[in-house]
Write an enzyme that holds these catalytic residues in place. Structure first.
Site, PDB file in Angstrom:
ATOM      1  N   HIS A 383       0.857  -1.190   0.000  1.00 39.02           N
ATOM      2  CA  HIS A 383       0.000   0.000   0.000  1.00 39.02           C
ATOM      3  C   HIS A 383       0.898   1.246   0.000  1.00 39.02           C
ATOM      4  O   HIS A 383       1.767   1.407   0.853  1.00 39.02           O
ATOM      5  CB  HIS A 383      -0.943   0.000   1.205  1.00 39.02           C
ATOM      6  CG  HIS A 383      -1.992   1.046   1.062  1.00 39.02           C
ATOM      7  ND1 HIS A 383      -3.184   0.808   0.394  1.00 39.02           N
ATOM      8  CD2 HIS A 383      -2.015   2.352   1.412  1.00 39.02           C
ATOM      9  CE1 HIS A 383      -3.885   1.929   0.373  1.00 39.02           C
ATOM     10  NE2 HIS A 383      -3.199   2.877   0.975  1.00 39.02           N
ATOM     11  N   ALA A 384       0.666   2.131  -0.972  1.00 36.25           N
ATOM     12  CA  ALA A 384       1.572   3.264  -1.179  1.00 36.25           C
ATOM     13  C   ALA A 384       1.635   4.182   0.045  1.00 36.25           C
ATOM     14  O   ALA A 384       0.621   4.458   0.678  1.00 36.25           O
ATOM     15  CB  ALA A 384       1.111   4.069  -2.395  1.00 36.25           C
ATOM     16  N   HIS A 413      -0.002  11.826  -5.892  1.00 38.71           N
ATOM     17  CA  HIS A 413      -0.606  11.877  -4.550  1.00 38.71           C
ATOM     18  C   HIS A 413       0.488  11.742  -3.484  1.00 38.71           C
ATOM     19  O   HIS A 413       0.569  12.535  -2.546  1.00 38.71           O
ATOM     20  CB  HIS A 413      -1.631  10.733  -4.418  1.00 38.71           C
ATOM     21  CG  HIS A 413      -2.193  10.578  -3.040  1.00 38.71           C
ATOM     22  ND1 HIS A 413      -3.389  11.145  -2.656  1.00 38.71           N
ATOM     23  CD2 HIS A 413      -1.724   9.939  -1.947  1.00 38.71           C
ATOM     24  CE1 HIS A 413      -3.620  10.853  -1.387  1.00 38.71           C
ATOM     25  NE2 HIS A 413      -2.637  10.116  -0.926  1.00 38.71           N
ATOM     26  N   GLU A 414       1.333  10.734  -3.644  1.00 41.13           N
ATOM     27  CA  GLU A 414       2.371  10.477  -2.642  1.00 41.13           C
ATOM     28  C   GLU A 414       3.406  11.601  -2.617  1.00 41.13           C
ATOM     29  O   GLU A 414       3.865  12.009  -1.556  1.00 41.13           O
ATOM     30  CB  GLU A 414       3.061   9.136  -2.915  1.00 41.13           C
ATOM     31  CG  GLU A 414       2.136   7.924  -2.798  1.00 41.13           C
ATOM     32  CD  GLU A 414       1.437   7.815  -1.458  1.00 41.13           C
ATOM     33  OE1 GLU A 414       2.011   8.263  -0.441  1.00 41.13           O
ATOM     34  OE2 GLU A 414       0.306   7.298  -1.406  1.00 41.13           O
ATOM     35  N   HIS A 417       2.488  14.366  -0.483  1.00 45.61           N
ATOM     36  CA  HIS A 417       2.841  14.165   0.929  1.00 45.61           C
ATOM     37  C   HIS A 417       4.297  14.544   1.173  1.00 45.61           C
ATOM     38  O   HIS A 417       4.629  15.247   2.126  1.00 45.61           O
ATOM     39  CB  HIS A 417       2.678  12.688   1.308  1.00 45.61           C
ATOM     40  CG  HIS A 417       1.260  12.204   1.410  1.00 45.61           C
ATOM     41  ND1 HIS A 417       0.286  12.870   2.103  1.00 45.61           N
ATOM     42  CD2 HIS A 417       0.663  11.067   0.939  1.00 45.61           C
ATOM     43  CE1 HIS A 417      -0.858  12.169   2.047  1.00 45.61           C
ATOM     44  NE2 HIS A 417      -0.661  11.080   1.339  1.00 45.61           N
ATOM     45  N   GLU A 441      -3.802  14.663   2.450  1.00 48.54           N
ATOM     46  CA  GLU A 441      -4.283  13.786   1.382  1.00 48.54           C
ATOM     47  C   GLU A 441      -4.695  14.551   0.127  1.00 48.54           C
ATOM     48  O   GLU A 441      -4.873  13.964  -0.939  1.00 48.54           O
ATOM     49  CB  GLU A 441      -5.473  12.951   1.886  1.00 48.54           C
ATOM     50  CG  GLU A 441      -5.137  12.048   3.073  1.00 48.54           C
ATOM     51  CD  GLU A 441      -3.982  11.100   2.800  1.00 48.54           C
ATOM     52  OE1 GLU A 441      -3.730  10.791   1.624  1.00 48.54           O
ATOM     53  OE2 GLU A 441      -3.314  10.687   3.765  1.00 48.54           O
ATOM     54  N   HIS A 541      -6.785   0.301   5.420  1.00 50.22           N
ATOM     55  CA  HIS A 541      -6.835   1.283   6.496  1.00 50.22           C
ATOM     56  C   HIS A 541      -7.541   0.776   7.747  1.00 50.22           C
ATOM     57  O   HIS A 541      -7.332   1.305   8.831  1.00 50.22           O
ATOM     58  CB  HIS A 541      -7.481   2.579   5.988  1.00 50.22           C
ATOM     59  CG  HIS A 541      -6.768   3.157   4.806  1.00 50.22           C
ATOM     60  ND1 HIS A 541      -6.782   2.558   3.561  1.00 50.22           N
ATOM     61  CD2 HIS A 541      -6.002   4.271   4.675  1.00 50.22           C
ATOM     62  CE1 HIS A 541      -6.063   3.281   2.715  1.00 50.22           C
ATOM     63  NE2 HIS A 541      -5.584   4.325   3.370  1.00 50.22           N
ATOM     64  N   TYR A 551      -9.743  11.174   3.592  1.00 49.12           N
ATOM     65  CA  TYR A 551      -9.822  11.069   2.124  1.00 49.12           C
ATOM     66  C   TYR A 551     -11.115  11.658   1.589  1.00 49.12           C
ATOM     67  O   TYR A 551     -11.165  12.176   0.477  1.00 49.12           O
ATOM     68  CB  TYR A 551      -9.682   9.614   1.668  1.00 49.12           C
ATOM     69  CG  TYR A 551      -8.404   8.964   2.117  1.00 49.12           C
ATOM     70  CD1 TYR A 551      -7.179   9.310   1.550  1.00 49.12           C
ATOM     71  CD2 TYR A 551      -8.412   8.013   3.132  1.00 49.12           C
ATOM     72  CE1 TYR A 551      -5.997   8.714   1.977  1.00 49.12           C
ATOM     73  CE2 TYR A 551      -7.239   7.413   3.558  1.00 49.12           C
ATOM     74  CZ  TYR A 551      -6.038   7.764   2.985  1.00 49.12           C
ATOM     75  OH  TYR A 551      -4.872   7.177   3.407  1.00 49.12           O
TER      76      TYR A 551
HETATM   77  O1  X8Z Z   1      -4.382   5.170   0.894  1.00 44.85           O
HETATM   78  C1  X8Z Z   1      -4.354   5.990  -0.014  1.00 44.85           C
HETATM   79  C2  X8Z Z   1      -3.016   6.507  -0.518  1.00 44.85           C
HETATM   80  C3  X8Z Z   1      -2.027   6.596   0.546  1.00 44.85           C
HETATM   81  S1  X8Z Z   1      -2.404   7.816   1.725  1.00 44.85           S
HETATM   82  C4  X8Z Z   1      -2.477   5.590  -1.586  1.00 44.85           C
HETATM   83  N1  X8Z Z   1      -5.497   6.378  -0.618  1.00 44.85           N
HETATM   84  C5  X8Z Z   1      -6.799   5.874  -0.201  1.00 44.85           C
HETATM   85  C6  X8Z Z   1      -6.968   4.408  -0.533  1.00 44.85           C
HETATM   86  O2  X8Z Z   1      -6.133   3.860  -1.273  1.00 44.85           O
HETATM   87  O3  X8Z Z   1      -7.917   3.796  -0.057  1.00 44.85           O
HETATM   88  C7  X8Z Z   1      -5.600   7.357  -1.689  1.00 44.85           C
HETATM   89  C8  X8Z Z   1      -7.039   7.382  -2.068  1.00 44.85           C
HETATM   90  C9  X8Z Z   1      -7.794   6.692  -0.962  1.00 44.85           C
HETATM   91 ZN    ZN Z   2      -2.158   9.702   1.021  1.00 36.64          ZN
END
Ligand code: X8Z
Ligand code: ZN
Length: 642
Positions: A383-384, A413-414, A417, A441, A541, A551
């Protein structure tokens, strides 16, 4: 990490936004557990007791001399120094454990996290000594932030604190290691990347269902651990004076937890008609594709048909739902592949966008220490996430990049950050975070909205900018990701808030999850589910304890930020055609907000960039206005809602 590690998304602390962490240091203006209106921050004055507040300190504290402003300042300095040390240690341990998942690295990371949580909890308790003292604005804010900083509050007794740190570390590792082995064949196991590819590309309902089910089978083993984790986190939150862990999360927005919940509802009300229009159109198109047996005419859409494991972003089914003008747009995935752009070059391209705005290039160590591709020989948390290990220049990206448009966007996106982390790195530790977690975010996404045809032509990725005939297709593609995401962004924490408050008990975890998915997303499970399943745990998450409302906020905020930057750049056309590439004025304005970090309440940071002090979805609505008009025409005669 996160308690003070700065990971975003990934984790680390303090900043992090990321994740897991533990202590995230963010802070609202509300005393723990209280739902009263935020107090204006006090001007610096001599130490005095708050009028009307008789001293209620326990005898032992009463006996101590009345604390002074100088003591409060010295205390904060000591806290920041110690938490910085512990956050860096946690960041290092967690970086290794996420890049090399084993029992040992998991234990080392959990242990470092535990130390950080223990210290933060102890300091937050000691800080109550200064309650009621008139303090300089910055000191008062830091003390407030300190009390709110933990994303993973833990009980004070050592055994339970170890237990909860171990629980979260083990759920995150299990998620990272998760695989589905069709027919139990251990030679042919598929990880989340492979299963996600099936969800994105296959148009065979049976295959989609297998992949969906296969991934969701990783979660039931976490169910018991999750319930125990909830009990322990709540105990920790209560010991810090909050009603429960969810109330503690909601207290971080410079308003009361109750006001924040209302604010979220208000924003959802602004955007719901747009979502409903998109949902109705997509449902009708899926029915055309899969037939009435698979896709209903009026009810919720089965979750495996939307191109994504959690049905949270629908861009992958664009070809199924696109307006007829679709051939007038372009397919960025195809272009990236045709150009043979590799993973690192995708990151370089993202970096060049930020430097074109006036930001300094990323340090050499970023390129040496980041993870860009999935290693073949070990398990990693794919997960990024974006990290700032030392709260200065040691920035890193951790991501298993694939050459697709989706990942090109995630890279921006990253990097948002990382550039944020560096912009606030001269702030003291307790202010080293975004204005609120939605800001962290939103930044990279706001920049990525500038990846327009105009921009792609400027950097040589397309030869010709399509005419206005291409706009509907372009907007549809973006709406499938950004508009479709909104209810998912909202419901993950609607579920967790209920779980933490006890309104939803472990025996109803799955039922409550699907009720919310239906209520907000209009999505249904593709097969019957029961409490033998634990579908929320199949989302990163939840397993890794990263708050999610951020988000939802970000998806609204990014359009607001984008509109402001376009205004600054002097752009006057339709918003979706704007790109701020190369615009130093827009970049300077953005930087003004970023470098403030968490030093001031978030409305002030928002104002620095946008001139506005309220979250406002009108920028998003304006952006998609042409598409909304088209969707409303398509939906004539169709039922909307489910
Ligand atoms: O978790 C993330 C990023 C890292 S903060 C890749 N996002 C959420 C997800 O993947 O569920 C970005 C969009 C929503
Ligand atoms: Zn993020």
């Amino acid at each position: 990490m996160i308690p003070f590690t700065s990971k975003v998304s990934g984790r680390v602390l303090f900043s992090i936004l990321s994740v897991t962490l533990i202590a995230a240091f963010v802070l609202p203006d509300v005393a723990p557990g209280q739902e009263k209106a935020p107090q204006p921050e006090k001007a610096p004055t001599a130490a005095t007791k708050q009028p009307g507040k008789p001293a209620a300190a326990p005898a032992a504290v009463k006996a101590a001399a009345t604390p002074t402003v100088a003591e409060a300042r010295a205390f904060v300095e000591k806290v920041e120094k110690r938490l910085m040390e512990l956050s860096i240690k946690y960041g290092q341990a967690d970086w290794v454990s996420q890049n090399f998942i084993t029992e040992d690295t998991e234990a080392l990371s959990a242990d470092a996290n535990k130390e950080l949580i223990a210290a933060t909890t102890e300091f937050a308790t000691q800080a109550t000594r200064f309650d009621g003292l008139k303090l300089p604005v910055d000191v008062a804010r830091k003390l407030k932030l300190l009390k709110l900083s933990l994303t993973l509050p833990a009980p004070k007794n050592d055994a339970e604190r170890s237990e909860i740190a171990n629980l979260v570390a083990s759920m995150q590792s299990d998620y990272g290691r998760g695989k589905w082995c069709p027919e139990g064949n251990k030679e042919k196991c598929l990880d989340l990347g492979a299963l996600s590819r099936i969800l994105a590309e296959s148009r065979d309902a049976k295959q989609l269902l297998d992949a969906w089910r296969g991934w969701h089978a990783i979660a039931p083993p976490m169910r018991q651990r999750y319930a125990r984790f909830v009990a322990l986190a709540n105990k920790g939150a209560r010991e810090l004076g909050f009603a429960d862990s969810g109330a503690m999360w909601r207290a971080k927005y410079d308003m009361t937890p109750a006001e924040f919940a209302k604010e979220v509802d208000r924003l959802w009300g602004q955007v719901k008609p747009l979502y409903d229009a998109l949902h109705a159109h997509v449902r009708a198109k899926l029915r055309e594709k899969y037939g009435a047996d698979v896709a209903p005419e009026n009810g919720p859409i089965p979750a495996h048909l939307l191109g994504n494991m959690w049905a949270q972003q629908w861009g992958n089914i664009y070809p199924l739902v696109a307006p007829p003008e679709r051939e007038k747009t372009f397919d960025l995935t195809e272009i990236l592949k045709a150009r043979k752009m590799d993973e690192k070059e995708m990151v370089r391209t993202g970096e060049r966008f930020f430097t074109s705005l006036g930001f300094a290039p990323l340090p050499k160590t970023f390129w040496e220490r980041s993870l860009f591709t999935k290693p073949r020989d070990r398990d990693v948390v794919c997960h990024a996430s974006a990290w700032s290990i030392d709260f200065k220049e040691d920035l890193r990206l951790k991501m298993c990049i694939e050459v697709t448009e989706e990942d090109f966007n995630t890279i921006h996106h990253e990097l948002g950050h990382n550039f944020y982390q560096r912009a606030y790195n001269r702030q003291p530790l307790l202010f080293q975070d975004s204005a609120n977690d939605g800001f962290h975010e939103a930044v990279g996404d706001a920049v990525a909205l500038s990846i327009t045809p105009e921009y792609l032509k400027q950097i040589g990725l397309i030869e010709k900018v399509p005419g206005v005939e291409g706009d509907l297709g372009y907007l549809m593609k973006i709406a499938l990701d950004k508009v479709a995401f909104l209810p998912f962004g909202l419901l993950v924490d609607q579920w967790r808030w209920k779980v933490f408050s006890g309104e939803v008990k472990p025996g109803d975890y799955n039922k409550a999850w699907w009720e919310l998915r239906k209520k907000y997303q209009g999505v249904a499970p593709p097969v019957t589910r029961s409490e033998a399943d634990f579908d929320p745990g199949a989302k990163y998450h939840v397993a890794a304890n990263v708050p999610y409302t951020r988000y939802f906020l970000a998806h609204i905020l990014q359009f607001q930020m984008f509109r402001a930057m376009c205004r600054e750049a002097g752009f006057t056309g339709p918003l979706h055609r704007c790109t701020i590439y190369n615009n130093k004025a827009a970049g300077a304005k953005l930087n003004k907000m970023l470098e403030m970090g968490l030093s001031r309440p978030w409305p002030e940071a928002l104002e620095a960039l946008t001139g506005e002090k309220q979250l406002d979805a009108t920028a998003m609505l304006d952006y998609f206005a042409p598409l909304k008009k088209w969707l409303d025409e398509q939906n004539k005669g169709r039922k909307t809602g489910w």
